[in-house]
Design an enzyme around this catalytic site. Sequence first.
Site, PDB file in Angstrom:
ATOM      1  N   GLU A  64      67.818  30.772  36.368  1.00 43.91           N
ATOM      2  CA  GLU A  64      66.570  30.036  36.588  1.00 43.91           C
ATOM      3  C   GLU A  64      66.306  29.009  35.503  1.00 43.91           C
ATOM      4  O   GLU A  64      65.300  28.322  35.530  1.00 43.91           O
ATOM      5  CB  GLU A  64      65.381  31.002  36.764  1.00 43.91           C
ATOM      6  CG  GLU A  64      65.294  32.114  35.745  1.00 43.91           C
ATOM      7  CD  GLU A  64      64.171  33.122  36.049  1.00 43.91           C
ATOM      8  OE1 GLU A  64      63.426  32.929  37.019  1.00 43.91           O
ATOM      9  OE2 GLU A  64      64.065  34.098  35.303  1.00 43.91           O
ATOM     10  N   ARG A 101      54.917  25.097  37.883  1.00 45.46           N
ATOM     11  CA  ARG A 101      54.814  25.747  39.190  1.00 45.46           C
ATOM     12  C   ARG A 101      53.400  26.218  39.505  1.00 45.46           C
ATOM     13  O   ARG A 101      53.066  26.487  40.648  1.00 45.46           O
ATOM     14  CB  ARG A 101      55.797  26.932  39.281  1.00 45.46           C
ATOM     15  CG  ARG A 101      55.538  28.013  38.273  1.00 45.46           C
ATOM     16  CD  ARG A 101      56.658  29.032  38.225  1.00 45.46           C
ATOM     17  NE  ARG A 101      56.411  30.186  39.062  1.00 45.46           N
ATOM     18  CZ  ARG A 101      57.173  31.277  39.085  1.00 45.46           C
ATOM     19  NH1 ARG A 101      58.260  31.339  38.316  1.00 45.46           N
ATOM     20  NH2 ARG A 101      56.885  32.284  39.836  1.00 45.46           N
ATOM     21  N   ASN A 140      62.086  29.663  41.915  1.00 45.27           N
ATOM     22  CA  ASN A 140      60.736  29.245  41.498  1.00 45.27           C
ATOM     23  C   ASN A 140      60.813  28.594  40.121  1.00 45.27           C
ATOM     24  O   ASN A 140      60.281  27.503  39.900  1.00 45.27           O
ATOM     25  CB  ASN A 140      59.783  30.444  41.407  1.00 45.27           C
ATOM     26  CG  ASN A 140      59.723  31.229  42.689  1.00 45.27           C
ATOM     27  OD1 ASN A 140      60.061  30.700  43.748  1.00 45.27           O
ATOM     28  ND2 ASN A 140      59.319  32.478  42.609  1.00 45.27           N
ATOM     29  N   ARG A 149      60.097  43.259  40.193  1.00 41.59           N
ATOM     30  CA  ARG A 149      59.511  42.631  38.998  1.00 41.59           C
ATOM     31  C   ARG A 149      58.808  43.714  38.179  1.00 41.59           C
ATOM     32  O   ARG A 149      57.621  43.984  38.374  1.00 41.59           O
ATOM     33  CB  ARG A 149      58.508  41.562  39.414  1.00 41.59           C
ATOM     34  CG  ARG A 149      59.105  40.376  40.177  1.00 41.59           C
ATOM     35  CD  ARG A 149      57.988  39.414  40.597  1.00 41.59           C
ATOM     36  NE  ARG A 149      58.461  38.086  40.921  1.00 41.59           N
ATOM     37  CZ  ARG A 149      58.514  37.591  42.155  1.00 41.59           C
ATOM     38  NH1 ARG A 149      58.138  38.317  43.187  1.00 41.59           N
ATOM     39  NH2 ARG A 149      58.937  36.357  42.364  1.00 41.59           N
ATOM     40  N   CYS A 165      66.516  34.744  45.081  1.00 42.91           N
ATOM     41  CA  CYS A 165      65.302  35.564  45.180  1.00 42.91           C
ATOM     42  C   CYS A 165      64.016  34.769  44.980  1.00 42.91           C
ATOM     43  O   CYS A 165      62.953  35.347  44.887  1.00 42.91           O
ATOM     44  CB  CYS A 165      65.358  36.729  44.199  1.00 42.91           C
ATOM     45  SG  CYS A 165      65.395  36.226  42.481  1.00 42.91           S
ATOM     46  N   ARG A 199      64.439  44.048  37.519  1.00 40.62           N
ATOM     47  CA  ARG A 199      64.464  42.967  36.523  1.00 40.62           C
ATOM     48  C   ARG A 199      63.730  43.469  35.283  1.00 40.62           C
ATOM     49  O   ARG A 199      62.641  44.043  35.392  1.00 40.62           O
ATOM     50  CB  ARG A 199      63.749  41.732  37.071  1.00 40.62           C
ATOM     51  CG  ARG A 199      63.645  40.651  36.012  1.00 40.62           C
ATOM     52  CD  ARG A 199      63.141  39.369  36.591  1.00 40.62           C
ATOM     53  NE  ARG A 199      61.705  39.407  36.844  1.00 40.62           N
ATOM     54  CZ  ARG A 199      61.046  38.402  37.410  1.00 40.62           C
ATOM     55  NH1 ARG A 199      61.698  37.328  37.814  1.00 40.62           N
ATOM     56  NH2 ARG A 199      59.765  38.476  37.606  1.00 40.62           N
ATOM     57  N   HIS A 213      46.027  39.141  37.823  1.00 45.13           N
ATOM     58  CA  HIS A 213      46.592  40.455  38.148  1.00 45.13           C
ATOM     59  C   HIS A 213      46.038  41.003  39.450  1.00 45.13           C
ATOM     60  O   HIS A 213      46.752  41.606  40.248  1.00 45.13           O
ATOM     61  CB  HIS A 213      46.345  41.420  36.994  1.00 45.13           C
ATOM     62  CG  HIS A 213      46.965  40.936  35.722  1.00 45.13           C
ATOM     63  ND1 HIS A 213      46.767  41.525  34.526  1.00 45.13           N
ATOM     64  CD2 HIS A 213      47.802  39.897  35.505  1.00 45.13           C
ATOM     65  CE1 HIS A 213      47.435  40.866  33.594  1.00 45.13           C
ATOM     66  NE2 HIS A 213      48.061  39.869  34.174  1.00 45.13           N
TER      67      HIS A 213
HETATM   68  C1  PEP Z   1      61.860  32.853  40.236  1.00 47.52           C
HETATM   69  O1  PEP Z   1      61.600  32.319  39.159  1.00 47.52           O
HETATM   70  O2  PEP Z   1      62.309  32.244  41.215  1.00 47.52           O
HETATM   71  C2  PEP Z   1      61.661  34.294  40.414  1.00 47.52           C
HETATM   72  C3  PEP Z   1      62.081  34.914  41.486  1.00 47.52           C
HETATM   73  O3  PEP Z   1      61.002  34.965  39.447  1.00 47.52           O
HETATM   74  P1  PEP Z   1      59.437  34.848  39.180  1.00 47.52           P
HETATM   75  O4  PEP Z   1      58.806  34.185  40.363  1.00 47.52           O
HETATM   76  O5  PEP Z   1      58.958  36.250  38.974  1.00 47.52           O
HETATM   77  O6  PEP Z   1      59.372  34.030  37.942  1.00 47.52           O
HETATM   78 MG    MG Z   2      61.315  33.402  37.334  1.00 50.37          MG
END
Ligand code: PEP
Ligand code: MG
Length: 756
Positions: A610, A644, A633, A475, A681, A511, A368
């Site tokens: 996603e 990731r 992502n 977010r 995004c 979101r 965080h």
């Molecule tokens: C993603 O998954 O690409 C995204 C933008 O959301 P986060 O990185 O918050 O999971």
């Molecule tokens: Mg995501």
Amino acid sequence: MRQALGGPRLLLRRLREVMSEQMSAQARLDKIVVLIASNMVAEVCSVYVKRADGALELYATEGLNREAVHLTTMRADEGLVGLIAREAQPLALADAQNHPAFSYKPETGEEIYASFAGVPVLRAGNTLGVLVVQNRAKRIYSEEEMEALQTTAMILAELVAGGELEALARPGSGGTAIRRALTLNGQTIAEGVGLGHVVLHEPRIEIRNLLADDPQEELRRLNAAMEKMRASIDDLMEGGSLGGAGEHRDVLETFRMFAHDRGWIRRLQEAINTGLTAEAAVERVQSDARARLLRQTDPYLRERLHDLDDLANRLLHELTGAAFTLPADKLPENAILVARAMGPAALLDYQRHRLRGLVLEEGGSTSHVAIVARALGIPSVGRVEGLVGLVEQGDAIIVDGTAGEVQVRPSADVQSAYAEKARLRARRQEQYRALRDQPARTKDGVSIDLQMNAGLLIDMANLDETGASGIGLFRTEILFMVASSLPRAQAQEALYRSIIDIAGRRPVTFRTLDIGGDKVLPYLKQLEEENPALGWRAVRIGLDRPALLRTQLRALLAAAKDRDLRIMLPMVSVVEELDAAKAMLGRERERQRRLGQPGPKTVQLGVMLEVPSLLFDLDRVFEKADFISIGTNDLMQFMFAVDRDNAMVSNRFDPLHPSFLRALGQVADKAKATGTPVSICGEIAGRPAEALALIALGFRSFSVSPSGIGPFKAMLQGLEIAAVEPMVREGVAVGLDAPALRQKLKPFLPKGELAS
Ligand code: PEP
Ligand code: MG
């Protein structure tokens, strides 16, 4: 057996006098060795100091040949002195010359001494030197004498750490080890380079009085402090704020165990009995423990070191009454904050304009505090093991957030190289800022909708600074992550309203909570899951625990009074999840109307694409969603099956791989055919080569991190879509590999300083 004359207490009293007298560092050391030798009835007493190159240099001696001072050195792996330094353990031998590690230095004339006792000079568990006594006769050094030597070594440690001995070092030797330049590696938290000086978030307590006259009084102080500390730990455990189980409780249990550990308490009492103050005793026992634990390879035991450090710190605070953390308003200029761990709120308390960097021992890039550091744009590195024990308040330090590297006490050359790097970066930022008011348009006149990602109120300032046209991804879970308790409906509404107000006419896409996986709310009970990324998270929690999602939707609807509201659902795997959320949103809007509350002008509900399953149901998704935003992502994570957050694999596959681009191309085509807006995004949109390929595939709307806006606009300025589009489309069609495509894109990217 010969007994020491006057005993340790007299020695310490004499040492205290020597320490307070005005004299040169060498004269002080010379006096100290004479005192020790006579007090311990030893013919020899010598001090070796560890140098920056690791060798141990003779700094003072009584009894050995004085000509050898600053000439004789032992390599780190040489002799009994090297052995003591390496093991950080005392050693006493009646017949030293027969020990396998014994190494004879002819210039010292030490061949006539049979017995040998040495102790490491320790500070925070690191060896700074070795203190040795030798006798001609074979003799056994008593436990009491060894204790006295260790206490004396502590005084020497203060001398070395205080920097007083630096001037004595042999020219060209690089000085003492404590001033050594170090390069430490960690994990990138936030990009950028920061130069400054170490500011410890939890300053080490300066122990001014090492020696005490009245051990009974010191024992009483120790007991009183122990009692207070135990009571505070018990309070924490019984306070109920820890939610019963989990990690915090484990740590406290360990604390409680140590706090009642008879061995630990006995060692503290013994140290006081040698003549130390209670606080000096805590420091000494802790330093010994650190030295032992630092040499452990077992990760569990090394982890206990942190607990012990914490406990010793608590005890020191009880004894001295010093504050636990640096008062936030006391930050000096050019501060690089150094901490083992830190909460997000603590970081926010510091004055931003004085902060040049942040280095943490524990925080990973998803912690965080890391999220807040990124939002504040502070160059930061996490997971730098052992850092706090290696730096002193005020040391020069450089944080290279981009490389995930830290330079401690860098040489002048290194400093100027980094200063140049920081200057270059600042110049580039300046150039990007100059693009702020320019439209996001390609050279051949195609407008691109360039928005930014955000997650905190402080991020909103970047809207004006970057010239982004809106917030393409807010977010909301980040607001929840940095809060100390679950924000209630009213608090959420106020937060969302502030965000909408700051954005003004620019759109904000909220979101809904994307918690679970690696995003943990400290105040919500966390499930133990084998595969949290594939677990109970995001919209799944929202639908299973409708109160959470309902409250959020209600707060958003109330906050967006008379304005346009855009809501987006994370981690949708099947279109039925969108249906369920849409029904819930419908009921909330109905309720708002029924209660006569003013609602938003328009409400749009979008889906984050996603999870790959949606790629095979595009028709229904495009029909039912008001808009689509591709989270690359997670889409990369799930399509290539690479975690990731696992550095071993996270960069294993290139987003320019034809399989990935082909999937994205289909989404762009579907958007064109149906007229449903789509944007991207994920992080890849913030990288110029990837963004270029995505534009070529037909995407016209992006949301990137604030630092990505400048490079993106710089790329747009030189871009003629007509030139790249056929190349990329054909490459994807024929399966051109990613490195080859990258090569082909290169000529279309900005060169020189504007290339990021
Ligand atoms: C993603 O998954 O690409 C995204 C933008 O959301 P986060 O990185 O918050 O999971
Ligand atoms: Mg995501």
